[in-house]
Design an enzyme around this catalytic site. Structure first.
Site, PDB file in Angstrom:
ATOM      1  N   ARG A 171      56.270  72.585  95.195  1.00  0.00           N
ATOM      2  CA  ARG A 171      57.015  73.061  94.028  1.00  0.00           C
ATOM      3  C   ARG A 171      58.121  72.076  93.659  1.00  0.00           C
ATOM      4  NH1 ARG A 171      60.034  78.970  93.172  1.00  0.00           N
ATOM      5  NH2 ARG A 171      61.071  78.405  91.227  1.00  0.00           N
ATOM      6  N   ASN A 208      50.861  82.974  92.090  1.00  0.00           N
ATOM      7  CA  ASN A 208      51.056  82.383  90.763  1.00  0.00           C
ATOM      8  C   ASN A 208      50.317  81.054  90.619  1.00  0.00           C
ATOM      9  OD1 ASN A 208      52.596  84.001  89.005  1.00  0.00           O
ATOM     10  ND2 ASN A 208      54.448  83.618  90.192  1.00  0.00           N
ATOM     11  N   CYS A 222      51.999  90.795  88.127  1.00  0.00           N
ATOM     12  CA  CYS A 222      53.222  90.031  87.871  1.00  0.00           C
ATOM     13  C   CYS A 222      54.396  91.003  87.921  1.00  0.00           C
ATOM     14  CB  CYS A 222      53.156  89.352  86.503  1.00  0.00           C
ATOM     15  SG  CYS A 222      54.633  88.400  86.087  1.00  0.00           S
ATOM     16  N   HIS A 278      52.955  85.823  82.026  1.00  0.00           N
ATOM     17  CA  HIS A 278      54.129  85.035  81.654  1.00  0.00           C
ATOM     18  C   HIS A 278      54.133  84.652  80.183  1.00  0.00           C
ATOM     19  CE1 HIS A 278      55.352  83.674  86.008  1.00  0.00           C
ATOM     20  NE2 HIS A 278      55.237  84.985  85.859  1.00  0.00           N
ATOM     21  N   TYR A 314      59.821  84.616  79.892  1.00  0.00           N
ATOM     22  CA  TYR A 314      59.355  83.225  79.904  1.00  0.00           C
ATOM     23  C   TYR A 314      59.181  82.654  78.501  1.00  0.00           C
ATOM     24  CZ  TYR A 314      58.537  83.322  84.943  1.00  0.00           C
ATOM     25  OH  TYR A 314      58.704  83.383  86.306  1.00  0.00           O
TER      26      TYR A 314
END
Length: 469
Positions: free
Chosen positions: A97, A151, A173, A203, A257
């Site tokens: 990440r 995710n 989610c 998202h 988002y």
């Protein structure tokens, strides 16, 4: 499925979210006849698995339950005859990440976990792994339900359905859950007094809200949000307010988002400020996780600590538990899930995955009809869904041309030579987790493509923290 002795499996069992998962099962002890819970991880996550596994055992014991908690690095052993399998893993651990955030950031573009270049590469790394899991499930637990909150959840669910050919899957989610927890109190209501209708993709969805008499109260909530702030905003999203005029025109509440798209300039600036000054979100989360696991080591801790809420994924695990309970008992609960469209959103393909309000019961999710979007939202959702389909196909096939197409389509990536450079650099940076792109990566290495020295050095400095997802 055993009606008296359920076997539950969680892949990514060493996650910091696992205590919430165990708490959710304990809350539903009268609904779920659990016999075994298997927590599965990889060798790199074994230390965390042991820590969180010991805590899970303490939580179950404190609740006075006789459930068997198994910890294993052997996924196939765990999957044998499972009734429900949940997935909450991060391929490449937290260091991946950091690369997803810092490499685009070094070129002045957004680095974010599920949006932009970072979101694309998270899917590239995760799709081959989830397809391997599905392959094992077909052999070892062909009747099990797969509950995914790895995710990018919508894209992973799409891969499971389209390339894994596995239909018994629910994608989750926490963003819709957060909205339904926080919004009712803005207008002095309880959740059971309101009716929610969500539609879009993971998202990237919108929702409307009605009271029990059928009166729409969406604008009442919007007016409170604009005045008091977005109470349901996830911890990992910078709170830039939406424009009132835009919300008044669409008469829907966007997902948090959407800020990355509706307020791209401000969100990019904030992202680059973090990149240059305090560290990216991943680096901040690593510190939060380090503190959480120090708490989890306490032999007297037998409940979920409040600090977990700072992690950014609150309510994911509880939603997974409710999904399992709803399917098992045919509760037909209203939930917001990623599932096959089946016409609920007419502006999107009927045979692909959307995120919508649905009734969840023994046959899975029955999506609720939402209807057509207005032109602005229709344009956005069709672009974003088609981009998802390109990403998932590239992830499943290793087609570099499709990967480049995904980068070109993404609204948060400026197309051109720099975008291609970021794509190539990220392929090199993540090469250990991208077997489908092996030939292209070898070609790029022969061409001398490398991760920028300053980015590689910064990533190396954080490796000693050693946390996994």
């Amino acid at each position: 499925m055993s009606r008296k002795a359920l076997k539950l499996v969680t892949i990514g069992g060493g996650s910091s979210y696992t205590p919430e998962l165990i708490e959710g099962f304990i809350k539903r002890k009268d609904q779920l006849p659990i016999k075994e819970i298997w927590l599965v991880d990889i060798p790199e996550g074994e230390e965390k698995l042991n820590i969180v596994g010991a805590m899970a055992k303490r939580m179950v014991k404190a609740a006075g339950l006789d459930w068997e908690i198994h910890l294993t690095l052997n996924r196939r052993e765990a999957l044998k005859d499972a009734d429900f399998v949940s997935t909450q893993f991060r391929v490449g651990l937290m260091q991946a990440r950091i690369k997803d955030e810092r490499i685009p950031g070094s070129y002045g573009m957004l680095g974010q976990e599920t949006n932009g270049a970072g979101g694309i590469f998270k899917a590239f790394r995760t799709v081959p792994v989830i397809l391997d899991i599905v392959k094992d499930m077909k052999e070892l637990c062909p009747n099990a339900w797969l509950i995914n909150f790895t995710n990018p959840s919508g894209m992973i669910t799409e891969a499971i359905v389209t390339y894994g050919k596995w239909k018994k899957v629910i994608g989750l989610c926490n963003v819709p859950v957060n909205a339904m927890i926080s919004e009712p109190e803005l207008i002095g209501k309880n959740l059971d007094e309101l009716i929610y209708k969500f539609a879009g993709i993971d998202h990237f969805h919108w929702h409307k809200v009605f009271d029990n008499q059928g009166n729409e109260v969406t604008m009442d909530i919007i007016n409170k949000m604009l005045g008091d702030g977005d109470a349901g905003l996830p911890k990992n999203i910078f709170d830039v307010p939406f424009y009132r005029e835009q919300l008044e025109q669409m008469k829907m509440i966007p997902c948090g988002y959407h800020r990355y798209y509706y307020r791209e300039e401000e969100m990019l600036k904030h992202s680059l400020d973090e990149f240059n000054n305090q560290g990216t979100r991943a680096q901040q989360v690593m510190q939060i996780e380090k503190e959480l696991f120090e708490l989890y080591k306490d032999p007297n801790l037998d409940y979920k600590p409040k600090q977990l809420a700072e992690r950014g994924g609150a309510h994911y695990s509880d939603a997974a538990c409710e999904s399992i309970a709803s399917i098992f008992a045919d509760k037909r609960t209203h939930m917001v899930v990623s599932t096959v469209n089946n016409g609920s959103v007419p502006d999107l393909p009927t045979d692909h995955v959307v995120e919508v309000s649905a009734q969840l019961g023994a046959t899975g999710a029955i999506p609720m009809a939402f209807g057509n979007f207005q032109p602005a939202e229709r344009g956005w959702i069709q672009l974003m869904k088609n981009m998802e389909l390109v990403i998932v196909q590239a992830a499943a096939t290793g087609d570099y041309g499709l990967a480049l197409q995904a980068f070109t389509m993404n609204p948060l990536i400026r197309s051109g030579n720099t975008a291609k450079r970021i794509l190539d650099e990220m392929l090199i940076a993540h090469k250990n987790y991208l077997p489908q792109f092996a030939d292209k990566i070898a070609e790029l290495e022969k061409q001398g493509v490398t991760v920028k020295d300053e980015v590689a050095a910064h990533i190396d400095e954080t490796m000693h923290v050693g946390v996994t997802e």
